[in-house]
Write an enzyme that holds these catalytic residues in place. Structure first.
Site, PDB file in Angstrom:
ATOM      1  N   ASP A 253      -7.820  -3.916 -65.933  1.00 36.56           N
ATOM      2  CA  ASP A 253      -6.626  -3.576 -65.375  1.00 36.56           C
ATOM      3  C   ASP A 253      -5.635  -3.361 -66.248  1.00 36.56           C
ATOM      4  OD1 ASP A 253      -4.268  -3.498 -63.715  1.00 36.56           O
ATOM      5  OD2 ASP A 253      -4.295  -5.719 -63.119  1.00 36.56           O
ATOM      6  N   ASP A 377      -0.162  -1.682 -48.446  1.00 37.18           N
ATOM      7  CA  ASP A 377      -0.393  -2.224 -49.663  1.00 37.18           C
ATOM      8  C   ASP A 377      -0.536  -3.845 -49.565  1.00 37.18           C
ATOM      9  OD1 ASP A 377      -0.740  -2.890 -52.401  1.00 37.18           O
ATOM     10  OD2 ASP A 377       0.178  -1.062 -53.064  1.00 37.18           O
ATOM     11  N   ASP A 493      -8.929  -3.091 -54.499  1.00 36.16           N
ATOM     12  CA  ASP A 493      -8.282  -2.893 -55.806  1.00 36.16           C
ATOM     13  C   ASP A 493      -8.423  -4.238 -56.751  1.00 36.16           C
ATOM     14  OD1 ASP A 493      -6.249  -1.915 -57.720  1.00 36.16           O
ATOM     15  OD2 ASP A 493      -4.520  -2.438 -56.401  1.00 36.16           O
ATOM     16  N   GLU A 496     -11.474  -5.297 -61.387  1.00 35.34           N
ATOM     17  CA  GLU A 496     -12.263  -4.930 -62.782  1.00 35.34           C
ATOM     18  C   GLU A 496     -12.930  -6.091 -63.212  1.00 35.34           C
ATOM     19  OE1 GLU A 496      -9.177  -2.357 -61.701  1.00 35.34           O
ATOM     20  OE2 GLU A 496      -8.879  -4.620 -61.957  1.00 35.34           O
ATOM     21  N   ASP A 577      -2.900   3.303 -61.754  1.00 32.34           N
ATOM     22  CA  ASP A 577      -1.627   3.356 -61.364  1.00 32.34           C
ATOM     23  C   ASP A 577      -0.780   4.166 -62.537  1.00 32.34           C
ATOM     24  OD1 ASP A 577      -1.954   1.437 -59.542  1.00 32.34           O
ATOM     25  OD2 ASP A 577      -1.847  -0.337 -60.869  1.00 32.34           O
ATOM     26  N   HIS A 635       1.634   7.942 -53.295  1.00 33.96           N
ATOM     27  CA  HIS A 635       1.574   6.895 -53.391  1.00 33.96           C
ATOM     28  C   HIS A 635       2.432   6.195 -54.521  1.00 33.96           C
ATOM     29  CE1 HIS A 635      -0.772   2.561 -54.683  1.00 33.96           C
ATOM     30  NE2 HIS A 635       0.275   2.321 -53.547  1.00 33.96           N
ATOM     31  N   ASP A1372     -71.518  43.791 -57.572  1.00 34.17           N
ATOM     32  CA  ASP A1372     -70.581  43.963 -58.514  1.00 34.17           C
ATOM     33  C   ASP A1372     -70.371  45.553 -58.868  1.00 34.17           C
ATOM     34  OD1 ASP A1372     -68.785  43.364 -60.676  1.00 34.17           O
ATOM     35  OD2 ASP A1372     -70.332  42.560 -61.844  1.00 34.17           O
ATOM     36  N   GLU A1375     -66.212  49.361 -57.546  1.00 34.33           N
ATOM     37  CA  GLU A1375     -64.864  49.898 -57.121  1.00 34.33           C
ATOM     38  C   GLU A1375     -64.711  51.169 -56.866  1.00 34.33           C
ATOM     39  OE1 GLU A1375     -64.792  46.323 -58.976  1.00 34.33           O
ATOM     40  OE2 GLU A1375     -65.776  47.856 -60.069  1.00 34.33           O
ATOM     41  N   ASP A1477     -63.427  38.922 -63.643  1.00 34.48           N
ATOM     42  CA  ASP A1477     -63.909  38.426 -64.955  1.00 34.48           C
ATOM     43  C   ASP A1477     -62.834  37.818 -65.852  1.00 34.48           C
ATOM     44  OD1 ASP A1477     -66.387  39.514 -64.230  1.00 34.48           O
ATOM     45  OD2 ASP A1477     -65.875  41.602 -65.240  1.00 34.48           O
TER      46      ASP A1477
END
Length: 1810
Positions: A253, A377, A493, A496, A577, A635, A1372, A1375, A1477
């Site tokens: 505090d 407060d 408050d 601490e 504060d 405040h 195989d 392609e 492959d």
């Protein structure tokens, strides 16, 4: 003969003297180097004890050896440290030597969590006594970005912080962490490096690690001076000074007046930005004892704490923001605040009376101040006693609270912890009395006597919030007060904990707790100053250890009261504060930025200052900036002038500017609330440091007089008196002044910002969308007002944002789904307002009524709003454009909250992501670009085209003819632009477009030349017979755009446009066609065949070529097949699929628009769209179109072995016998081309003469055999039937003039040659390879010829002993591949082989004929139509597959299996595929998963990669991990190449064989489940290898998962895929999951999990809610199919599970089509299993399938008492069962029963309670 030298006496004397001189010299050199005098420490008797090693340590690297002060040479020497005075007073004169600390004596690496080290203290003097001689160091590799280092006493339990959110880490260690740890053994230390850059991030070797009972120290060198965090203090700057600054941490505090002393909180986290890359680290020490940290210029940090342990967490991130997210993932993310808590708040200490309180409230209401919350407060209480209120001065306080509520306001009260011991005015103080009774106080050292102190009410006791009983007491007291006084929030408050006495009313005892040997540099240098004695007792421990946890524990108890609280994990924070001065207004910003790092985004300072009288100027400026504190409260303190805004007068400048900026705050509250949501769900900061967004700019690293709200709002306040100009930094982005709405011209520079007394700097960042709402005096009223959007466009005219909206108060609304979540996206004048979640209905019927767009370059001609396919034009009078401001303001909208909309305004800008490449060819330049009529403009980002199409480039639509079945129309080229090519590829000016509604879920659109027949793909598709003529049932709507022509396909349920070709650049020439499509999202999967590094495509300007090629997998290298299909996943988790049915060479370009562009070199555009809407449905619909996947033979699901390079049949036989002897499951053996005569099809080489007999033997023992066949046929033989009959039947591909065969070269060799393998490849091809001919498989006669050759190879009519009884064929090189380019004589038509546009293919400079045939080669379709190879090249493999499949079935009479290398859509109807492959490399493991996932999309279920790799040699670990992964490939084959060592399981050691056997036994156990999945794929089109996202599509995390996969819906496979990886970082989707190996629920869902994965294990998890059929394994499926069946029941959360089993004889042809199968479903509800036979045939063999076991997982922890079964309508008890209530596994054994699966079975289990 040897020779011996003898020395004289003189020589000996000289030698001795030389040695003595040398020794003295060495000693002097050492002393000189260390800077130490030649003295030794001794014990007083002359015995040496310790000599400090003091090399020349740089001043910046000295670590202070006298942190307690009073350093002197003698004291330094007594501590074993180094002494060297310097002129700089901050630099330690006494510093640690290099031989202090610990040494590592035992390293255990790795462990389940990471690694451990046993430490032993090095002999040395003690600093503060009670040194711990043996310590234990552990490292936990918790996540990829988080590591924990912990040093403890292994012999004594020490205090450790009990954090509610941080849970123990039980492993496994994360795999592939982004960091590396290096251990230094003596003195012990460690270095943490970033794995990617090798930069050292945290290096503890600079100073010793000290570990004593009350003194713990660690020093670490850091990567930069950019250090932020640590608290709580007043840091006058956000960026720390490293100039020898020491900061204590111990909650206190104290006033935040700018000193270096400790304040209210204890925050040990700091962030360090490494450099401009943004890479950052965070460090968190989990220690609550009093401590201090010193920052020094190295840069380095030294921690000194006086208790507990050293418990460090280190976080890595690619940005500062990412580090904060990592930190908050550990400690807990902030809770959502109540919406009203974001309103403005008023408070003061000592209103004095309720009358003054009411007057304050009323005067602020009267001025119309936005104002939500009023506080009281401590003065509201009776004599400052908590849980009371003053019945005299605050009489009527409950009614006052009600009045606040009636005005839409809220009330918050203060509560301190301390409880008065005195009675109330009215008598007994029940709060104190009840606390006494319940025993809730902090006690003195004796643990029995309440500690007495003094706070506001006088003599007090202190609640022990670490005591659960105390929490109960506190919650009850809160509830009692609330029943009387309806407060809305609590302000706690003095926690601490604060005490006005030193320690206690009795003082504090003299001991090591109250007076430790070392006291950090805390305020007053006294541990118990303004707090409790350190030996006081709490439940968690002594106050010495838990003091700094007091406020944390109080917060936890207060949160339990369930009153609405602001934020943090449980609370918000104010900065204490402060005072009314200009320093404190400045220092508040670094404080807020730090608490953003700490995970407390609800933060602010007392506006206008707490102490002292404020001035109007100061308060004015503070009200301006305070309007942008997240916790915005004015405040002040007792005895000072009021400072609420109204006090200064209704007409004051302060009131006017306060109202102005509070109205802006309230306008932006939806944006702020959304930022809090992002903080809550992902840990984003709200109050954000500028450097978090602009870390690459060093100028932002020290900015702390400005701050951001999230990423988009920059706040620049005035913080000095008498100032109207502020030096403000404008980061590198587009910024707009919030108030003037004008874009500012400056960026990445400081400017002088004019801010007169009524102004604050507010700037909106381009690229962001800000949700807003009309303000009101409270949030209760503002939440009823119309909403809107402010859109700030970036450089590209784009923006994005979000909105989170709920009721503003309910807890856990996000977790419960009770909210609305919008995503806003602006691209090129189109605002998409997409609702991602609509789980809340706001009672106020809210509408978005206005939209402001900042930065619009030109006035739009029209604005439209689209909602649910309805398009509405915004009236002209409802939008205004301000030319000077570039501002578009749209009003009068009625866009309902919770609905999705599109808002579009027209403009003509060309942002980079909207550019479509007009010159994709190489060597683009301005002249060539403009010659095409395109725009040339340099781009800022890589990949962006500099040459791009104008917006109207393309075709123009003619009138559209609508029919119930679709649309038909023509389009004509826009002649305003020149043709692309001339002679070689003329433009087709007029095109026909046909749109067909094929079914409710599928449509086709086709674009072609109506006047000239063009090539169309001859692959038949399954077109639905009945078109979808009812628009109300169709899932889509088609919109045709006119200029340029485009088609939009909209999903009717959501309004999402899933296809949008209304884009520039549509081109249709003879040999170049291009079309672009704007995508609905960035989630795109598919296209192939190419090796992709991720399953989800990267859309950042990537182009992928597609052209079938003999090309092993590699990045952006087109491989064997072509699949122009993709699945798009929309942002709302709906999915769709798109097929371009075109077989020409092509590419696709992805760009971040998001969009993709197709370019193809011929044919037509023939698109098919399927609408899903789930990913799995997309695949099912797609395979309904192209053909369902083939159902492979059961045996083909067994494990398979192959090798290119078997020497002879003996080697195959030995392998087979070895596998049998090793009992490793194995069904299929292969022979590659080495079994042939000189690699020629349909021949058998001499070394393989015994192969037919071996195959017959293997088949008799349950095995199967597959051989390879290539398409190419040798033409250099004198007698080769396959070739001779092929010529006779005219099956080979020829030149177009029919003159000759197009000869290539492949594997067959010339006859009578010896191959010299030492020659280079091209020379070998030239010298040794024979001419080969390529069959044209399109022709009917070719299929007949191929069948005959296969038949005679299988059943040799001339030499029966050579008949090779194959079971499958592996085709195989189709392609087709050739080892010469085009032909042996080259090609004849260069225009086809090297076209005008060449896609980005492998070796593109060599043209399309590279490694294949000439493109002009002629082929003939089955109907006799002549086609060019140019057009059909990509479907050669497809044409090869069906004749092969048909021949195999006809020849063998069984189903068999065909595996093809080249594929096209629908190849999966006949064949499986391996991924080619590949190479023995670690990356190929995870890429094989991606490949399988893609082929799942393509409709080819039977897939896998060559296990252990084809090329190169795997390591032991790699091959074993691959065997584990490959055991879950549908096509599970270990295969490698010639010249590499063997890699089958027998090639390794016994441990490898054991692990292979174990994992293959799991596979064989699960084959009934896999076979059922194959059936479902065959019958329904579902996926087998299933992406995780297919099952969990609503979980966006799964959208990127590609290192895991599913078998169907129920089995999750999470393999280890990296070297030295023993922990798998796996995503566990949101379901109940069971560990397959243990049957235990893992208790994790919807999150990443680090799973320990030892070398012999693969991670398998079964999903709750499913039943898995299985079977006892055997060495082959022939035997396993005869074993007992089992069912594993994995219960979901509701005690339910279901599954199915498909069964047939495993090999007959078309069993499904002919109905010759068995199909059963299984269900479990709570405690009863029921089997239901859906279909059964006498040929299914299910009558031989016998149930033996039932495993029930998750069946509960109540012991099962009895089990009964009903079979054939007869009920009987089952005596044999085992129930493990610990892991909740019930195993029921029915092997002694004759329960055959073809009959219904019911099994029930019961506990005592059932």
């Amino acid at each position: 003969m040897g020779w011996k030298k003898t020395f004289s006496g003189l020589e000996i004397i000289l030698m001795v003297l030389f040695i003595l001189v040398a020794i003295v010299s060495v000693v002097l050199i050492v002393l000189l180097a260390t800077g130490e005098p030649g003295t030794e420490l001794n014990d007083g008797n002359g015995t040496p004890q310790f000599i400090p090693e003091c090399p020349n340590i740089q001043e910046s690297e000295r670590v202070d050896c006298c942190p307690d002060g009073g350093a002197s040479k003698d004291r330094c020497a007594a501590r074993g440290c180094c002494w060297f005075p310097v002129s700089e007073t901050n630099v330690p004169w006494c510093f640690f030597s290099k031989n202090l600390g610990y040494e590592a004596v035992d390293v255990q690496n790795p462990t389940q969590k990471g690694f451990e080290v046993q430490l032993k203290r090095l002999p040395a003097p003690s600093l503060f006594g009670k040194d711990i001689e043996q310590a234990h160091f552990s490292a936990e590799i918790q996540t990829q970005n988080r590591v924990r280092f912990k040093i403890t006493d292994p012999n004594k339990k020490r205090f450790e912080v009990p954090h509610e959110h941080i849970k123990p880490f039980n492993g496994p260690a994360a795999s592939r962490p982004n960091y590396e740890v290096e251990l230094i053994h003596k003195p012990f230390g460690f270095k943490l490096r970033r794995a990617s850059t090798k930069k050292v991030l945290f290096d503890t070797t600079m100073g010793p690690i000290l570990f004593a009972d009350q003194y713990l120290q660690l020093t670490a060198r850091l990567p930069s001076h950019n250090i932020y965090g640590l608290g709580e203090h007043v840091h006058q700057n956000f960026q720390h000074s490293t100039n020898w600054r020491t900061w204590p941490m111990f909650t206190r505090d104290a006033f935040p007046n700018g000193g270096t002393h400790n304040l209210y909180g204890h925050q040990t986290f700091f962030l360090c930005l490494e450099d401009e890359s943004g890479m950052s680290l965070g460090v968190f020490l989990l220690n609550s004892n009093a401590m201090e940290v010193t920052l020094q210029p190295t840069p380095a940090i030294t921690y000194r704490t006086i208790g507990g342990i050293l418990d460090f967490y280190i976080f890595l991130g690619n940005s500062p923001e990412a580090v904060v997210k990592e930190y908050l993932e550990l400690i807990g993310r902030p809770a959502m605040p109540s919406y009203w808590s974001l309103g403005f708040q008023l408070c003061r200490w000592d209103y004095g009376s309720i009358d003054e309180l009411k007057a304050t409230v009323e005067r602020n209401r009267q001025i119309g101040l936005p104002y939500d919350i009023q506080y009281t407060d401590v003065d509201y209480m009776e004599d400052k006693k908590i849980f009371t209120y003053d019945l005299q001065n605050f009489r009527g306080l409950p009614e006052f609270a009600i009045d606040l509520h009636n005005h839409g306001q809220k009330y918050i009260i203060l509560l301190d912890p301390a409880v008065a011991t005195s009675a109330r005015i009215s008598g007994q103080y029940h709060t104190y009395e009840l606390g006494n009774k319940m025993g809730v106080w902090v006690y003195e050292a004796d643990g029995r006597t309440p500690l007495i102190g003094e706070v506001w009410p006088g003599e007090t006791v202190f609640p022990d919030f670490t005591n659960p009983v105390c929490s109960t007491w506190w919650v009850e007291e809160c509830a009692k007060l609330f029943s009387e006084l309806k407060y809305d929030g609590l302000w706690i408050d003095m926690n601490e904990v604060s005490n006005f006495k030193k320690g206690s009313a009795k003082g504090c005892a003299v001991n090591d707790l109250n007076y430790p040997p070392f006291t950090p540099s805390i305020l007053d240098s006294l541990m118990y100053s303004k707090t409790l004695c350190m030996d006081a007792k709490q439940t968690w421990g002594a106050q010495y250890d838990v003091h700094s946890l007091y406020g944390y524990a109080m917060t936890l108890s207060t949160e339990e009261s369930k009153r609405p609280s602001p934020s943090g994990k449980f609370s918000g924070h104010w900065l204490g504060d402060n005072a009314a001065n200009w320093n404190d207004i400045k220092w508040a910003i670094p404080g807020m930025l730090e608490f953003s790092l700490f995970g407390i985004p609800y933060i602010g300072a007392d506006i206008c200052g707490f102490f002292d009288d404020t001035t109007e100027e100061l308060c004015t400026r503070w009200m301006q900036v305070g309007a942008f504190y997240t916790f915005s409260r004015n405040h002040n303190a007792q005895g000072y002038k009021p400072q609420d805004p109204a006090y200064f007068g209704a007409n004051s400048l302060l009131v006017k500017t306060a109202k102005h900026y509070l109205n802006i705050r309230y306008t932006l509250l939806p944006y702020l609330y959304t930022l809090f949501h992002q903080a809550h769900i992902s840990g984003d900061t709200v109050i954000r440091p500028v450097l978090h967004e602009f870390y690459s700019d060093p100028a932002t690293w020290n900015i702390d007089r400005q701050f951001l709200w999230g990423p988009g709002l920059l706040i620049t306040p005035v913080l000095d008196p008498g100032v109207s100009t502020v030096k403000a930094y404008i980061p590198d982005a587009v910024w707009y002044d919030y108030e003037t709405e004008v874009r500012i011209n400056s960026r990445k520079q400081h400017i002088d910002l004019y801010l007169p007394a009524d102004k604050l700097g507010l700037h909106l960042r381009g690229g962001h969308v800000f949700p807003i709402q009309q303000p009101a005096v409270t949030t209760v009223y503002s939440r009823k007002n119309p909403m809107g959007l402010i859109i700030a466009l970036d450089d590209n005219g784009n923006a994005g944002g979000e909105l989170f909206w709920d009721d503003g108060e309910a807890r856990d609304s996000a977790e419960n789904g009770v909210y609305i979540h919008y995503q806003f996206l602006v691209v090129s004048g189109l605002l998409t307002m997409k609702v991602l979640k609509n789980g809340y209905v706001d009672p106020n019927n809210l509408m978005f009524e206005e939209i402001k767009v900042l930065g619009v370059p030109a006035a739009p001609s029209a604005i439209t709003v689209t909602h649910n396919s309805s398009v509405t034009a915004v009236p002209f009078e409802n939008f205004q454009y301000n030319t000077d401001k570039k501002l578009l303001h749209v009003t009068g909208l009625q866009l309902q909250l919770g609905q999705s909309y599109l808002v579009e305004w027209n403009n003509d800008v060309y942002p980079e992501i909207e550019r479509f490449d007009c010159h994709p060819e190489d060597n683009s330049n301005q002249a060539a670009c403009e010659a095409r009529g395109c725009i040339w403009k340099a781009a800022n980002n890589p990949g962006v085209p500099w040459c791009f199409y104008p917006r109207d480039y393309g075709y123009i639509t003619n009138p559209v003819t609508n029919t119930p079945e679709g649309l038909s129309f023509q389009i004509k080229k826009n002649t305003a632009y020149p043709v692309r090519y001339t002679n070689q590829s003329p433009t087709i000016e007029t095109l026909q477009v046909d749109v067909k509604y094929l079914d409710n879920y599928i449509l086709q659109f086709k674009i072609y030349d109506p006047n000239n027949k063009r090539y169309e793909v001859p692959v038949p598709l399954n077109i639905p017979q009945d078109p979808a003529t009812d628009p109300s049932k169709r899932l889509y709507e088609v919109i045709v755009e006119n200029s340029p022509f485009g088609i939009k396909v909209k999903r009717t349920s959501t309004g999402t446009i899933i296809w949008d070709s209304h884009l520039p650049g549509f081109t249709f020439t003879d040999r170049f066609i291009q079309i672009s499509n704007r995508l609905p999202s960035k989630q795109v999967y598919g296209f192939g065949e190419t090796e992709h590094p991720t399953f989800k495509h990267d859309l950042n300007w990537h182009t992928w070529g597609m052209f079938a090629k003999d090309q092993p997998p590699g990045y952006k290298l087109n491989s064997y097949g072509v699949h122009p299909f993709y699945m798009g996943l929309e942002d709302d988790a709906n999915a769709h699929g798109v097929l371009l049915h075109n077989s020409n060479a092509m590419d696709v370009t992805f760009q971040p628009t998001p969009a993709l562009t197709y370019r193809t070199l011929g044919g037509i555009l023939d698109f098919y769209l399927v609408l899903g809407p789930t990913p799995e449905l997309v695949v099912q619909e797609y395979t309904a179109l192209i053909g369902r996947p083939v159902l492979p033979a059961y045996w083909s699901l067994g494990f398979q072995l192959c090798r290119y390079g078997y020497e002879n049949d003996t080697e195959i036989k030995e392998l087979y016998e070895g596998m049998k002897n090793a009992r490793i499951p194995y069904d299929v053996q292969y022979a590659d081309i080495d079994y042939m005569v000189r690699q020629m099809d349909f021949t058998l080489g001499e070394k393989f003469a015994g192969l037919p007999a071996l195959v017959n033997q293997m088949k008799s023992e349950g095995m199967r055999f597959i051989v390879l066949l290539d398409p190419a046929i040798s033409g250099n033989e004198t007698s080769y039937p396959a070739f001779d009959r092929g010529v006779q039947d005219d099956v080979f591909i020829k030149w177009a003039d029919g003159s000759d065969i197009v000869w290539g070269k492949v594997w067959p060799d010339y006859p009578n040659i010896t191959v010299n393998n030492s020659l280079d490849w091209d020379t070998q091809v030239q010298l040794y390879r024979a001419y080969t001919a390529f069959p044209d498989f399109f022709r009917n006669q070719t299929a007949t010829w191929w069948h005959r050759e296969i038949k005679e190879f299988h059943t040799n009519p001339v030499e029966p002993e050579k008949s090779l009884k194959i079971d499958g064929l592996w085709i195989d090189m189709n392609e087709p591949a050739s080892f010469v380019h085009g032909s042996v004589i080259g090609c004849r038509d260069e225009s086809l082989n090297k076209p005008l546009y060449m896609p980005p293919l492998e070796s593109k400079h060599l043209g399309l004929s590279h490694k294949t045939l000439c493109m002009e080669s002629q082929q003939f379709l089955s109907d006799g139509t002549a086609v060019r190879h140019y057009d059909v090249h990509n479907i050669y493999g497809w044409s090869h597959t069906k004749p092969t499949y048909d021949a195999l079935l006809k020849v063998t009479g069984e189903r068999g299996v065909v595996v093809t290398r080249s594929s096209y859509p629908s190849s999966g109807k006949w064949a499986g595929h391996w991924l080619g492959d590949n190479t023995s490399a670690w990356d190929q493991l995870y890429k094989s998963i991606i490949g399988m996932l893609e082929f799942s999309l393509f409709g080819i279920s039977y897939t896998g990669a060559d296990i252990c790799g084809f090329f190169n040699e795997p390591t032991y670990e790699m091959c074993l991990r691959w065997m584990q992964l490959g055991a879950f490939y549908p096509y599970s084959r270990n295969h490698n190449g010639k010249g590499s060592r063997r890699q089958d399981p027998l090639a390794w050691d016994e441990k490898f064989q054991d692990a292979s056997r174990d994992v293959l036994n799991i596979r064989y156990t699960l084959l009934p489940y896999l076979y059922t999945l194959m059936y479902e794929a065959h019958s329904q089109g579902s996926t087998v290898i299933r992406p995780v996202l297919h099952e969990f599509v609503n979980d966006r995390t799964t959208w990127d998962v590609h290192r895991q996969f599913l078998w169907g819906p129920a089995l999750l496979i999470s393999p280890a895929l990296d070297m030295d990886s023993y922990v798998v970082h796996a995503y566990i989707p949101s379901a109940r999951w069971y560990n397959y190996h243990t049957g235990e629920a893992i208790g994790v869902r919807g999150q990443w999990l680090d799973i320990p994965t030892p070398l012999e294990q693969i991670n398998l998890h079964v999903r709750g809610g499913y039943i898995i059929p299985w079977q006892d394994p055997s060495n082959t499926t022939a035997y396993s199919r005869e074993n007992f069946m089992g069912l594993t029941v994995a219960m979901d959360d509701n005690g339910f599970a279901q599954g199915s089993l498909f069964w047939d004889d495993g090999s007959s042809i078309d069993t499904y089509e002919k109905g010759n199968y068995y199909l059963a479903t299984f269900t479990v509800n709570k405690n009863t299993l029921v089997t239901n036979v859906q279909h059964n045939s006498v040929n299914s063999t299910a009558d031989k399938l016998r149930l033996g076991y039932i495993k029930v997982w998750g069946g509960g922890n109540l012991q099962v008492q009895e089990v009964t079964a009903v079979y054939n309508s007869v009920s009987e008890p089952i005596a044999s069962f085992v129930h493990n209530v610990t892991n909740q596994e019930l195993v029921i054994y029915v092997t002694n029963k004759a329960y055959f699966m073809d009959k219904p079975i019911q099994v029930t289990w019961k506990t005592k309670l059932q």
